[in-house]
Design an enzyme around this catalytic site. Structure first.
Site, mmCIF file in Angstrom:
data_model
loop_
_atom_site.group_PDB
_atom_site.id
_atom_site.type_symbol
_atom_site.label_atom_id
_atom_site.label_comp_id
_atom_site.label_asym_id
_atom_site.label_seq_id
_atom_site.Cartn_x
_atom_site.Cartn_y
_atom_site.Cartn_z
ATOM 1 C CB SER A 278 -0.899 0.002 1.241
ATOM 2 O OG SER A 278 -1.493 1.265 1.443
ATOM 3 C CB SER A 279 0.394 4.604 -1.483
ATOM 4 O OG SER A 279 -0.915 4.895 -1.017
ATOM 5 C CB CYS A 280 -0.602 3.766 4.023
ATOM 6 S SG CYS A 280 -0.521 2.034 4.507
ATOM 7 C CE1 TYR B 299 -3.308 -3.163 5.443
ATOM 8 C CE2 TYR B 299 -2.634 -1.073 4.472
ATOM 9 C CZ TYR B 299 -3.063 -2.376 4.326
ATOM 10 O OH TYR B 299 -3.243 -2.901 3.061
ATOM 11 C CE LYS C 268 -0.597 -5.122 3.473
ATOM 12 N NZ LYS C 268 -0.587 -6.453 2.817
ATOM 13 C CG HIS D 124 -10.686 3.226 1.238
ATOM 14 N ND1 HIS D 124 -10.701 1.855 1.136
ATOM 15 C CD2 HIS D 124 -9.751 3.517 2.178
ATOM 16 C CE1 HIS D 124 -9.809 1.338 1.979
ATOM 17 N NE2 HIS D 124 -9.230 2.329 2.623
#
Length: 324
Positions: free
Chosen positions: A108-110, A137, A141, A180
Protein backbone atom coordinates in the site's frame (compact mmCIF):
# COMPACT_ATOMS: atom_id res chain seq x y z
CA UNK A 1 2.60 -23.82 -13.65
CA UNK A 2 0.74 -23.89 -10.35
CA UNK A 3 -0.10 -20.43 -8.95
CA UNK A 4 -1.61 -19.81 -5.52
CA UNK A 5 -3.58 -16.55 -5.12
CA UNK A 6 -4.00 -15.66 -1.45
CA UNK A 7 -6.96 -13.31 -1.10
CA UNK A 8 -8.76 -14.23 -4.32
CA UNK A 9 -12.09 -12.96 -2.97
CA UNK A 10 -10.76 -9.46 -2.36
CA UNK A 11 -10.98 -6.65 -4.89
CA UNK A 12 -7.40 -6.99 -6.16
CA UNK A 13 -7.09 -10.74 -5.73
CA UNK A 14 -10.35 -11.22 -7.61
CA UNK A 15 -9.15 -9.07 -10.50
CA UNK A 16 -5.88 -11.02 -10.68
CA UNK A 17 -7.81 -14.29 -10.61
CA UNK A 18 -10.01 -13.19 -13.53
CA UNK A 19 -6.98 -12.35 -15.64
CA UNK A 20 -5.25 -15.61 -14.90
CA UNK A 21 -8.44 -17.51 -15.66
CA UNK A 22 -8.59 -15.73 -19.03
CA UNK A 23 -5.00 -16.79 -19.74
CA UNK A 24 -5.89 -20.32 -18.69
CA UNK A 25 -8.87 -20.32 -21.06
CA UNK A 26 -6.66 -19.11 -23.91
CA UNK A 27 -4.46 -22.15 -23.55
CA UNK A 28 -1.72 -21.17 -21.10
CA UNK A 29 -0.51 -24.01 -18.90
CA UNK A 30 -1.72 -22.60 -15.58
CA UNK A 31 -3.23 -24.35 -12.58
CA UNK A 32 -4.84 -21.93 -10.14
CA UNK A 33 -5.00 -22.54 -6.41
CA UNK A 34 -7.45 -20.63 -4.21
CA UNK A 35 -8.77 -21.04 -0.69
CA UNK A 36 -11.36 -19.00 1.17
CA UNK A 37 -10.53 -17.75 4.66
CA UNK A 38 -12.87 -20.43 6.02
CA UNK A 39 -10.90 -23.10 4.18
CA UNK A 40 -7.46 -21.73 5.08
CA UNK A 41 -6.74 -19.32 7.93
CA UNK A 42 -3.60 -17.48 6.83
CA UNK A 43 -2.88 -16.40 10.41
CA UNK A 44 -2.53 -20.09 11.37
CA UNK A 45 1.08 -21.13 10.81
CA UNK A 46 0.43 -24.87 10.88
CA UNK A 47 -2.47 -24.62 8.46
CA UNK A 48 -0.43 -22.57 5.99
CA UNK A 49 2.52 -24.95 6.30
CA UNK A 50 0.32 -27.97 5.58
CA UNK A 51 -1.28 -26.25 2.59
CA UNK A 52 2.04 -25.20 1.04
CA UNK A 53 3.67 -28.58 1.56
CA UNK A 54 0.67 -30.43 0.16
CA UNK A 55 -0.05 -28.22 -2.86
CA UNK A 56 3.54 -27.26 -3.75
CA UNK A 57 2.75 -24.12 -5.77
CA UNK A 58 5.32 -22.80 -8.22
CA UNK A 59 4.37 -19.16 -7.62
CA UNK A 60 2.47 -17.30 -4.90
CA UNK A 61 0.58 -14.01 -5.16
CA UNK A 62 -0.06 -12.55 -1.70
CA UNK A 63 -3.08 -10.28 -2.15
CA UNK A 64 -4.70 -11.18 1.17
CA UNK A 65 -4.82 -8.46 3.82
CA UNK A 66 -6.99 -6.98 6.51
CA UNK A 67 -7.95 -3.57 5.12
CA UNK A 68 -10.26 -0.71 5.98
CA UNK A 69 -10.73 3.03 6.05
CA UNK A 70 -9.62 5.55 8.64
CA UNK A 71 -12.39 4.64 11.12
CA UNK A 72 -11.54 0.95 11.03
CA UNK A 73 -7.80 1.62 11.31
CA UNK A 74 -8.35 3.86 14.32
CA UNK A 75 -10.78 1.46 16.00
CA UNK A 76 -8.92 -1.83 15.50
CA UNK A 77 -5.17 -1.02 15.32
CA UNK A 78 -4.14 -4.22 17.12
CA UNK A 79 -6.07 -6.40 14.68
CA UNK A 80 -4.66 -4.54 11.68
CA UNK A 81 -1.03 -4.98 12.69
CA UNK A 82 -1.38 -8.51 14.09
CA UNK A 83 -3.41 -10.09 11.31
CA UNK A 84 -1.39 -8.54 8.49
CA UNK A 85 1.93 -9.45 10.10
CA UNK A 86 0.81 -13.01 10.69
CA UNK A 87 -0.46 -13.47 7.14
CA UNK A 88 2.75 -12.10 5.64
CA UNK A 89 5.04 -14.10 7.91
CA UNK A 90 3.17 -17.34 7.41
CA UNK A 91 2.68 -17.12 3.65
CA UNK A 92 6.18 -15.88 2.83
CA UNK A 93 8.05 -18.22 5.17
CA UNK A 94 6.00 -21.32 4.37
CA UNK A 95 6.27 -20.56 0.65
CA UNK A 96 10.05 -20.57 1.11
CA UNK A 97 9.92 -23.81 3.08
CA UNK A 98 7.89 -25.39 0.28
CA UNK A 99 10.45 -24.35 -2.33
CA UNK A 100 8.53 -21.47 -3.94
CA UNK A 101 11.13 -19.36 -5.71
CA UNK A 102 8.89 -16.54 -7.01
CA UNK A 103 6.34 -14.63 -4.93
CA UNK A 104 4.56 -11.30 -5.31
CA UNK A 105 3.45 -9.36 -2.24
CA UNK A 106 0.95 -6.51 -2.57
CA UNK A 107 1.31 -3.55 -0.23
CA UNK A 108 0.00 0.00 0.00
CA UNK A 109 1.09 3.59 -0.57
CA UNK A 110 0.57 4.23 3.16
CA UNK A 111 4.04 2.77 3.73
CA UNK A 112 5.50 6.19 2.90
CA UNK A 113 6.09 8.97 5.43
CA UNK A 114 3.22 11.36 6.09
CA UNK A 115 5.25 14.29 4.76
CA UNK A 116 7.07 12.50 1.95
CA UNK A 117 8.15 14.62 -1.00
CA UNK A 118 5.68 14.45 -3.90
CA UNK A 119 5.49 12.40 -6.00
CA UNK A 120 6.50 9.63 -3.59
CA UNK A 121 9.42 7.59 -4.89
CA UNK A 122 10.38 4.12 -3.67
CA UNK A 123 13.42 5.68 -1.99
CA UNK A 124 11.14 7.59 0.41
CA UNK A 125 10.52 4.44 2.45
CA UNK A 126 11.59 4.79 6.11
CA UNK A 127 12.68 8.42 5.72
CA UNK A 128 10.15 9.94 8.13
CA UNK A 129 7.14 9.45 10.44
CA UNK A 130 4.09 7.62 9.13
CA UNK A 131 0.51 8.90 9.12
CA UNK A 132 -0.65 8.11 12.70
CA UNK A 133 -4.16 6.99 11.73
CA UNK A 134 -2.95 3.97 9.75
CA UNK A 135 0.52 3.44 11.22
CA UNK A 136 -0.10 -0.16 12.45
CA UNK A 137 -1.25 -1.25 8.99
CA UNK A 138 1.62 0.61 7.31
CA UNK A 139 4.20 -0.99 9.59
CA UNK A 140 2.83 -4.43 8.77
CA UNK A 141 3.12 -3.69 5.05
CA UNK A 142 6.67 -2.37 5.46
CA UNK A 143 7.50 -5.60 7.28
CA UNK A 144 6.19 -7.52 4.26
CA UNK A 145 8.59 -5.66 1.98
CA UNK A 146 11.48 -6.36 4.32
CA UNK A 147 10.53 -10.02 4.61
CA UNK A 148 10.75 -10.36 0.84
CA UNK A 149 14.02 -8.47 0.72
CA UNK A 150 15.53 -10.53 3.53
CA UNK A 151 14.65 -13.90 2.00
CA UNK A 152 16.05 -12.72 -1.32
CA UNK A 153 19.31 -11.63 0.34
CA UNK A 154 19.79 -14.71 2.45
CA UNK A 155 18.33 -17.46 0.31
CA UNK A 156 18.42 -16.14 -3.26
CA UNK A 157 14.65 -16.28 -3.70
CA UNK A 158 12.76 -14.07 -6.14
CA UNK A 159 10.17 -12.43 -3.89
CA UNK A 160 8.81 -9.15 -5.22
CA UNK A 161 6.64 -6.36 -3.79
CA UNK A 162 4.32 -3.89 -5.50
CA UNK A 163 2.88 -0.83 -3.76
CA UNK A 164 -0.38 0.44 -5.26
CA UNK A 165 -1.93 3.87 -4.94
CA UNK A 166 -5.63 4.26 -4.00
CA UNK A 167 -7.50 1.45 -5.74
CA UNK A 168 -11.12 1.28 -6.80
CA UNK A 169 -13.33 -0.80 -9.07
CA UNK A 170 -15.69 -3.77 -9.13
CA UNK A 171 -15.62 -5.60 -5.82
CA UNK A 172 -14.85 -2.45 -3.83
CA UNK A 173 -16.17 -1.83 -0.33
CA UNK A 174 -19.27 0.39 -0.43
CA UNK A 175 -20.15 0.02 3.25
CA UNK A 176 -21.67 3.32 4.49
CA UNK A 177 -19.24 3.53 7.43
CA UNK A 178 -16.06 1.67 6.44
CA UNK A 179 -15.48 2.51 2.77
CA UNK A 180 -12.76 4.67 1.22
CA UNK A 181 -13.39 8.03 -0.39
CA UNK A 182 -14.29 7.00 -3.96
CA UNK A 183 -16.79 4.21 -3.21
CA UNK A 184 -18.22 6.38 -0.42
CA UNK A 185 -18.83 9.21 -2.89
CA UNK A 186 -20.40 6.85 -5.44
CA UNK A 187 -22.82 5.55 -2.84
CA UNK A 188 -23.74 9.01 -1.53
CA UNK A 189 -24.19 10.63 -4.94
CA UNK A 190 -26.21 7.66 -6.18
CA UNK A 191 -28.57 7.95 -3.21
CA UNK A 192 -28.85 11.72 -3.69
CA UNK A 193 -29.59 11.33 -7.40
CA UNK A 194 -32.27 8.71 -6.70
CA UNK A 195 -33.88 10.77 -3.94
CA UNK A 196 -33.72 14.09 -5.79
CA UNK A 197 -31.64 15.63 -3.00
CA UNK A 198 -30.83 19.29 -3.61
CA UNK A 199 -27.23 19.16 -2.41
CA UNK A 200 -24.47 16.83 -1.27
CA UNK A 201 -21.90 17.93 1.29
CA UNK A 202 -18.34 16.67 0.90
CA UNK A 203 -15.89 16.81 3.80
CA UNK A 204 -13.02 19.29 3.52
CA UNK A 205 -12.18 22.11 1.16
CA UNK A 206 -12.03 19.92 -1.95
CA UNK A 207 -8.47 21.08 -2.60
CA UNK A 208 -6.41 18.03 -1.57
CA UNK A 209 -5.15 15.96 -4.48
CA UNK A 210 -5.36 12.20 -4.69
CA UNK A 211 -4.36 9.53 -7.21
CA UNK A 212 -6.61 6.61 -8.13
CA UNK A 213 -5.96 3.38 -10.02
CA UNK A 214 -8.58 1.00 -11.39
CA UNK A 215 -8.25 -2.49 -9.95
CA UNK A 216 -8.04 -4.04 -13.43
CA UNK A 217 -4.97 -1.90 -14.12
CA UNK A 218 -3.54 -3.02 -10.79
CA UNK A 219 -4.10 -6.66 -11.71
CA UNK A 220 -2.37 -6.17 -15.06
CA UNK A 221 0.54 -4.38 -13.40
CA UNK A 222 0.89 -7.11 -10.78
CA UNK A 223 1.09 -9.85 -13.40
CA UNK A 224 3.45 -7.72 -15.49
CA UNK A 225 5.86 -7.35 -12.56
CA UNK A 226 5.44 -11.02 -11.66
CA UNK A 227 6.34 -11.99 -15.23
CA UNK A 228 9.49 -9.90 -15.58
CA UNK A 229 12.62 -11.95 -16.07
CA UNK A 230 14.96 -11.95 -13.11
CA UNK A 231 17.71 -9.94 -14.81
CA UNK A 232 15.39 -7.10 -15.81
CA UNK A 233 13.82 -6.96 -12.37
CA UNK A 234 17.18 -7.03 -10.61
CA UNK A 235 18.59 -4.19 -12.69
CA UNK A 236 15.61 -1.94 -11.97
CA UNK A 237 15.22 -2.77 -8.28
CA UNK A 238 18.81 -2.78 -7.11
CA UNK A 239 19.44 -6.51 -6.91
CA UNK A 240 15.88 -7.25 -5.79
CA UNK A 241 16.22 -5.37 -2.51
CA UNK A 242 13.41 -2.97 -3.30
CA UNK A 243 9.76 -2.62 -4.25
CA UNK A 244 7.89 -1.04 -7.15
CA UNK A 245 5.19 1.63 -7.03
CA UNK A 246 2.03 1.09 -9.07
CA UNK A 247 -0.21 4.01 -9.92
CA UNK A 248 -1.72 6.07 -12.69
CA UNK A 249 0.82 8.86 -12.30
CA UNK A 250 -2.05 11.37 -12.41
CA UNK A 251 -3.88 12.97 -9.49
CA UNK A 252 -7.06 15.04 -9.18
CA UNK A 253 -8.50 17.30 -6.52
CA UNK A 254 -11.24 15.93 -4.31
CA UNK A 255 -13.50 18.56 -5.90
CA UNK A 256 -12.74 17.20 -9.38
CA UNK A 257 -13.32 13.68 -8.12
CA UNK A 258 -16.69 14.62 -6.60
CA UNK A 259 -17.73 16.43 -9.78
CA UNK A 260 -16.87 13.35 -11.85
CA UNK A 261 -18.85 11.05 -9.55
CA UNK A 262 -21.80 13.46 -9.66
CA UNK A 263 -21.70 13.43 -13.46
CA UNK A 264 -21.50 9.64 -13.67
CA UNK A 265 -24.31 9.03 -11.17
CA UNK A 266 -26.57 11.66 -12.69
CA UNK A 267 -26.67 13.94 -9.64
CA UNK A 268 -27.88 17.39 -10.73
CA UNK A 269 -27.83 19.21 -7.40
CA UNK A 270 -25.27 21.39 -5.69
CA UNK A 271 -21.91 20.27 -4.32
CA UNK A 272 -21.04 21.82 -0.95
CA UNK A 273 -17.59 21.50 0.60
CA UNK A 274 -17.41 21.67 4.38
CA UNK A 275 -14.05 23.33 5.02
CA UNK A 276 -14.48 22.88 8.79
CA UNK A 277 -13.76 19.18 8.28
CA UNK A 278 -10.15 17.95 7.97
CA UNK A 279 -8.52 17.77 4.56
CA UNK A 280 -5.74 15.34 5.41
CA UNK A 281 -2.50 15.49 3.46
CA UNK A 282 -2.57 18.12 0.69
CA UNK A 283 -1.28 15.64 -1.89
CA UNK A 284 -0.54 11.93 -2.26
CA UNK A 285 0.91 10.97 -5.62
CA UNK A 286 3.09 7.98 -6.46
CA UNK A 287 6.25 8.25 -8.52
CA UNK A 288 5.67 5.51 -11.11
CA UNK A 289 8.71 6.22 -13.28
CA UNK A 290 10.37 2.94 -12.30
CA UNK A 291 7.42 0.89 -13.55
CA UNK A 292 7.22 3.01 -16.70
CA UNK A 293 10.87 2.29 -17.45
CA UNK A 294 10.09 -1.40 -17.15
CA UNK A 295 7.37 -0.98 -19.78
CA UNK A 296 3.99 -0.68 -18.03
CA UNK A 297 1.58 2.24 -17.73
CA UNK A 298 -2.04 2.47 -16.58
CA UNK A 299 -4.63 2.34 -19.35
CA UNK A 300 -8.02 3.07 -17.75
CA UNK A 301 -9.01 6.73 -17.37
CA UNK A 302 -10.56 7.83 -14.08
CA UNK A 303 -13.97 8.69 -15.56
CA UNK A 304 -14.16 5.45 -17.56
CA UNK A 305 -13.17 3.51 -14.46
CA UNK A 306 -15.78 5.24 -12.30
CA UNK A 307 -18.46 4.52 -14.91
CA UNK A 308 -17.57 0.83 -14.90
CA UNK A 309 -17.49 0.76 -11.10
CA UNK A 310 -20.86 2.49 -10.88
CA UNK A 311 -22.36 -0.01 -13.32
CA UNK A 312 -21.08 -2.83 -11.10
CA UNK A 313 -22.47 -1.08 -8.01
CA UNK A 314 -25.94 -0.88 -9.57
CA UNK A 315 -25.99 -4.65 -10.10
CA UNK A 316 -25.32 -5.45 -6.44
CA UNK A 317 -27.99 -5.80 -3.79
CA UNK A 318 -27.80 -4.01 -0.44
CA UNK A 319 -26.81 -7.15 1.46
CA UNK A 320 -23.81 -7.72 -0.81
CA UNK A 321 -22.64 -4.11 -0.57
CA UNK A 322 -22.87 -4.00 3.23
CA UNK A 323 -20.97 -7.28 3.55
CA UNK A 324 -17.94 -6.06 1.63
Amino acid sequence: MKIYIAGHRGMVGGAILRRLQARQASGEDIELLTRTSAELDLTDQNAVREFMMTEQPDQVILAAAKVGGIVANNTYPAQFIYENLMMECNVIHQAFEAGVTRLLQLGSSCIYPRDAEQPMAESALLTGPLEPTNEPYAIAKIAGIKLCESYNRQYGTDYRSVMPTNLYGPGDNFHPENSHVLPALIRRFHAAAQDGTAQVTVWGSGKPMREFLHVDDMAEASLFVMGLDVGTYQRETELMLSHINVGSGVDVTIRELAETVARVTGFKGELVFDATKPDGAPRKLMDVSRLARLGWEAGISLEDGIRETYAWFLKQDEKTLRAK
